[in-house]
Design an enzyme around this catalytic site. Sequence first.
Site, PDB file in Angstrom:
ATOM      1  N   ASN A  52      -8.465   4.717  -7.034  1.00 46.85           N
ATOM      2  CA  ASN A  52      -8.126   5.766  -6.082  1.00 46.85           C
ATOM      3  C   ASN A  52      -8.450   5.227  -4.697  1.00 46.85           C
ATOM      4  OD1 ASN A  52      -7.967   8.002  -4.415  1.00 46.85           O
ATOM      5  ND2 ASN A  52      -8.983   9.383  -5.847  1.00 46.85           N
ATOM      6  N   VAL A  53      -7.427   4.970  -3.895  1.00 46.98           N
ATOM      7  CA  VAL A  53      -7.656   4.303  -2.614  1.00 46.98           C
ATOM      8  C   VAL A  53      -8.463   5.153  -1.654  1.00 46.98           C
ATOM      9  CG1 VAL A  53      -5.615   2.847  -2.807  1.00 46.98           C
ATOM     10  CG2 VAL A  53      -5.434   5.078  -1.668  1.00 46.98           C
ATOM     11  N   ASN A  79       0.905   0.296  -0.235  1.00 44.89           N
ATOM     12  CA  ASN A  79       2.051   1.182  -0.434  1.00 44.89           C
ATOM     13  C   ASN A  79       1.666   2.616  -0.799  1.00 44.89           C
ATOM     14  OD1 ASN A  79       4.905   1.932  -1.546  1.00 44.89           O
ATOM     15  ND2 ASN A  79       3.573   2.052  -3.355  1.00 44.89           N
ATOM     16  N   SER A 131       6.747   4.699   8.022  1.00 44.91           N
ATOM     17  CA  SER A 131       7.766   5.706   7.747  1.00 44.91           C
ATOM     18  C   SER A 131       8.677   5.779   8.959  1.00 44.91           C
ATOM     19  CB  SER A 131       7.086   7.063   7.519  1.00 44.91           C
ATOM     20  OG  SER A 131       8.004   8.131   7.604  1.00 44.91           O
ATOM     21  N   TYR A 144       1.458  14.564   7.960  1.00 46.33           N
ATOM     22  CA  TYR A 144       2.055  13.344   7.416  1.00 46.33           C
ATOM     23  C   TYR A 144       2.491  12.413   8.554  1.00 46.33           C
ATOM     24  CZ  TYR A 144       5.246  10.249   4.916  1.00 46.33           C
ATOM     25  OH  TYR A 144       5.876   9.136   4.402  1.00 46.33           O
ATOM     26  N   ILE A 177      14.280   7.902   0.986  1.00 43.35           N
ATOM     27  CA  ILE A 177      14.499   6.975  -0.126  1.00 43.35           C
ATOM     28  C   ILE A 177      14.428   7.739  -1.446  1.00 43.35           C
ATOM     29  CG2 ILE A 177      13.780   4.796  -1.192  1.00 43.35           C
ATOM     30  CD1 ILE A 177      14.639   4.539   1.750  1.00 43.35           C
TER      31      ILE A 177
END
Length: 248
Positions: A52-53, A79, A131, A144, A177
């Site tokens: 878990n980053v 990523n 992004s 975000y 995407i």
Amino acid sequence: MNWNKRIAIITGAGSGIGKATKNLLRSKGCVVYNLDVNDLDETDGSYFIACNVRNRHEVNDAVDKVVAAEQKIDFLFSNAGVHLFATLEQTSDEELQHVLGVNVLGTYYLLQKVIPVMKAQNKGSIVLMGSDQSFVGKAASSVYGMTKGAIAQLTKSTAIDYAAFNIRVNCICPGTINTPLLHKAVEHYSNISHTAKDEIYKSLDTVQPMGRIGKPEEIAATVAFLLSDESSFTTGSLIAVDGGYVCQ
């Protein structure tokens, strides 16, 4: 370039862009470790490390395992990320901490741990996940977008700080995407707006000048280029791969 036996770490490589990049690099002969919260891809085998980053200790332990096994790290693709469709007023403290924790702190922890390894090697190539919102704002996306703006600046400063050590740091900035992350966002928006999902997808296609959303493999190809020696004079760059969205 010769990718054979080069060592890469990708976070969140169980699905979407991370998986597409992992598959592409492995097809070239690269050894790719997937650091993810869940083992979503049965092809990973011993190259999957649960991580878990958001947790610095888990990041440190995972990178240590890669170095112990391989004695080097050639490439890092940070990523892993999460999306939040909400205005400031609609965002809870818990949601704020979660998005910041994964998108910003997770990337920061990875850099802090991997950079010293690459410094000792005097070589390395890193790609961070930005992004289209690293360039432009979007409605109901304050938190975000804030995280992706932060990643853009982290890319630039880190590239400057470590250029003397032959470490390159670039930022891939995808548009819309076709990934599980997009489908989750569409479902959420459909629920809160009472708009049919088919209509949402049609509207997403028309936003890009190219008239469609992107494929994970198209992002993976650009990530591979940025990691590779073919981009040896490229560092600190934000690369938009978005069907022309941000050039409008």
